[in-house]
Scaffold this motif. Structure first.
Motif, short mmCIF file in Angstrom:
data_model
loop_
_atom_site.label_atom_id
_atom_site.label_comp_id
_atom_site.label_asym_id
_atom_site.label_seq_id
_atom_site.Cartn_x
_atom_site.Cartn_y
_atom_site.Cartn_z
N MET A 1 0.84 -1.21 0.00
CA MET A 1 0.00 0.00 0.00
C MET A 1 0.87 1.26 0.00
N THR A 2 0.52 2.23 -0.84
CA THR A 2 1.30 3.47 -0.81
C THR A 2 0.82 4.35 0.33
N ALA A 3 1.79 5.04 0.91
CA ALA A 3 1.46 5.96 2.00
C ALA A 3 0.78 7.20 1.41
N LEU A 4 0.00 7.87 2.26
CA LEU A 4 -0.65 9.10 1.82
C LEU A 4 0.40 10.16 1.51
N LEU A 5 1.40 10.20 2.38
CA LEU A 5 2.42 11.23 2.21
C LEU A 5 3.75 10.64 2.64
N GLU A 6 4.77 10.92 1.87
CA GLU A 6 6.08 10.39 2.23
C GLU A 6 7.15 11.43 1.96
N LEU A 7 8.02 11.57 2.93
CA LEU A 7 9.11 12.51 2.79
C LEU A 7 10.39 11.69 2.89
N ASP A 57 16.19 21.93 0.97
CA ASP A 57 17.41 22.03 0.17
C ASP A 57 17.59 20.76 -0.65
N SER A 58 17.22 19.64 -0.06
CA SER A 58 17.24 18.38 -0.80
C SER A 58 16.23 17.43 -0.18
N GLY A 59 15.90 16.38 -0.90
CA GLY A 59 14.90 15.43 -0.43
C GLY A 59 13.69 15.43 -1.34
N ASP A 60 12.87 14.38 -1.19
CA ASP A 60 11.69 14.24 -2.06
C ASP A 60 10.41 14.11 -1.25
N ILE A 61 9.33 14.66 -1.81
CA ILE A 61 8.01 14.51 -1.20
C ILE A 61 7.12 13.73 -2.17
N PHE A 62 6.51 12.68 -1.65
CA PHE A 62 5.56 11.91 -2.46
C PHE A 62 4.17 12.05 -1.83
N VAL A 63 3.19 12.40 -2.67
CA VAL A 63 1.81 12.43 -2.20
C VAL A 63 1.07 11.35 -2.98
N ASN A 64 0.50 10.39 -2.26
CA ASN A 64 -0.12 9.22 -2.89
C ASN A 64 0.82 8.54 -3.88
N GLY A 65 2.08 8.47 -3.49
CA GLY A 65 3.05 7.77 -4.30
C GLY A 65 3.64 8.57 -5.44
N LYS A 66 3.13 9.79 -5.64
CA LYS A 66 3.59 10.60 -6.78
C LYS A 66 4.54 11.69 -6.28
N LEU A 67 5.68 11.80 -6.96
CA LEU A 67 6.67 12.81 -6.59
C LEU A 67 6.12 14.21 -6.85
#
Ligand code: ADP
Ligand code: MG
Length: 454
Positions: A1-7, A57-67
């Motif tokens: 399952m994909t998380a709602l939000l991922e950092l 400055d760096s890092g990724d945010i995914f909302v519903n699995g989408k960058l």
């Protein structure tokens, strides 16, 4: 399952100093997720990145699995991420309805859409049982109501994830309980909540998951059911912390302070303290409890000589204190009554001064420092440094501007100054407000020590 939000691996520096570093954070749909950590741990910075106030400055945010590259808070809201601001973001002389629509849609102030907005607000208020009067003016409603309004504003703008940063600091215990009820309803209705708090009781009571930050890093994330206040405190501070003050029974001695029929008005001339009498004996700690705004502040201020009394007597060590006028506070201090004011920054310190100057503030004319214009600066700085070591003020540098210390360290600076006078009576207003749990433990122990010393 994909998380709602991922950092993933989020890093943010301020002028080369990392506020957060390689932080991973995962939010599941429908949970109430607490983020805890001491002041400066990076919680607000992390949230600001999520709702588009800062970019990492760096890092990724995914909302519903989408960058996603979140550029600003409007963008974040478009992705369903909403911040519930503290009440100072509201327009005080606008109604609740006006505040809800302000900035949400450009033409909402026009009559037809205003009616539509009113209907939508009513629908949201019913669905989330957030009872408000849309026509009440913001400045006339309680802080609790203003917070509901902030939640409604976020919902009105389509938020599915609500971020609340230290929301209960400004609330009465009843209002806080009501907020928790609302958060549970939000969860039942499928919303997801991020709650930043350093109150362990709140975490245990209403959250599903808890993440702990320390010095800009994510230390651990676990189900709330699998942890305890003691374990959380240890993860936050990085060492074991006693959450209870270990103290023996008090051995009260003679009466030190007598307050008789004290009547005190507030700035508007309204009576706030209406004939209050009480006694404090040597070797005891007397607590004064009550919901903020019921006269406690005026009571303390008048006994400390900072606010004139209408009538009544304050007797210290058998001697009536004359507290009237501008030098009332100085006379109270000279007589042996030390005071740590509720608002340390405005009344306990001059934050633009260096630490050592604050260490003698109010006592600068004392012989210990050479008195007045002959101030012995070397002696004053030396004493300040000794007290910083004794009270564990960090960093222990008396030449630093007081504004650059954290809230907890500022409070220790005031406490050190007042306690080290060895007063007959010490009055402390809100000793641990906004202070980290490690420092709370220290402050409580110091107060108990003074009690035991008589
Ligand atoms: P928390 O919310 O956990 O108390 P913050 O995220 O506010 O912590 O702060 C983390 C660190 O980043 C602290 O050392 C703080 O001083 C620093 N910091 C936060 N915001 C700024 C800013 N706008 N400019 C410079 N430093 C900042
Ligand atoms: Mg913060």
């Amino acid at each position: 399952m994909t998380a709602l939000l991922e950092l993933k691996k989020a890093t943010k520096d301020f002028r080369g100093v990392p506020a957060i570093k390689d932080v991973d954070f995962t939010l599941e749909k429908g949970e109430i997720h607490a983020i805890v950590g001491e002041n400066g741990a990076g919680k607000s910075t992390l949230m600001s990145i999520l709702y588009g106030f800062y970019t990492a400055d760096s890092g990724d945010i995914f909302v519903n699995g989408k960058l996603e590259h979140i550029t600003d808070s409007r963008h974040a809201l478009g992705l369903g991420i909403g911040m519930v601001h503290q009440h100072f973001m509201l327009v005080d002389n606008f109604s609740i309805l006006e505040n809800v629509i302000l900035g949400a849609e450009d033409s909402a102030m026009l009559a037809p859409s205003l009616a539509r907005a009113r209907k939508e607000l009513k629908r949201l208020a019913d669905e989330y049982s957030l009872d408000v009067d849309p026509d009440a003016i913001v400045q006339d409603v309680s802080v609790g109501q203003q917070q509901r309004l902030e939640i409604l504003k976020a919902l009105y703008r389509g938020a599915d994830i609500l971020i609340l940063d230290e929301p209960t600091g400004v609330l009465t215990p009843e209002e806080a309980d009501d907020l928790f009820r609302v958060l549970r309803v939000l969860r039942e209705q499928g919303k997801t909540v991020i709650l930043i708090t350093h109150k362990l009781r709140e975490i245990m009571a209403i959250t599903d998951t808890v993440s702990v930050m320390r010095q800009g890093q994510m230390v651990t994330t676990m189900p709330t059911a699998d942890t305890s206040p003691e374990r959380l405190a240890e993860a936050m501070v990085g060492r074991r912390v006693l959450l209870r003050v270990e103290k023996g029974a008090a051995h009260p001695g003679k009466t030190m302070l007598e307050v008789k029929n004290l009547v005190v008005n507030d700035d508007a001339g309204v009576p706030r303290v209406k004939g209050v009498s009480f006694t404090v004996r040597a070797g005891e700690i007397v607590g004064i409890a009550g919901v903020a705004g019921n006269g406690q502040s005026e009571l303390l201020e008048s006994i400390a000589g900072m606010r004139d009394q209408k009538s009544g007597d304050v007797i210290l060590n058998g001697q009536p204190l004359s507290l009237e006028g501008d030098d009332g506070a100085a006379r109270a201090r000279l007589a042996g009554l030390a005071h740590v004011p509720e608002d340390r920054q405005r009344e306990g310190l001059v934050t633009q001064f260096e630490e050592w100057e604050n260490n003698i503030l109010g006592y600068q004319d004392s012989k210990a420092y050479g008195a007045g214009i002959f101030l012995d600066i070397g002696a004053a700085r030396k004493e300040a440094l000794e007290r910083m070591h004794k009270f564990d003020v960090r960093p222990a540098n008396p030449r630093l501007k007081t504004a650059s210390f954290s809230g907890g360290n500022q409070q220790k600076i005031v406490l050190a100054r007042e306690m080290e006078q060895n007063p007959d009576v010490l009055m402390v207003g809100q000793p641990t407000r906004g202070v980290d749990i490690g420092a709370i433990e220290f402050i409580h122990n110091q107060i108990v020590k003074m009690r035991d010393a008589g």
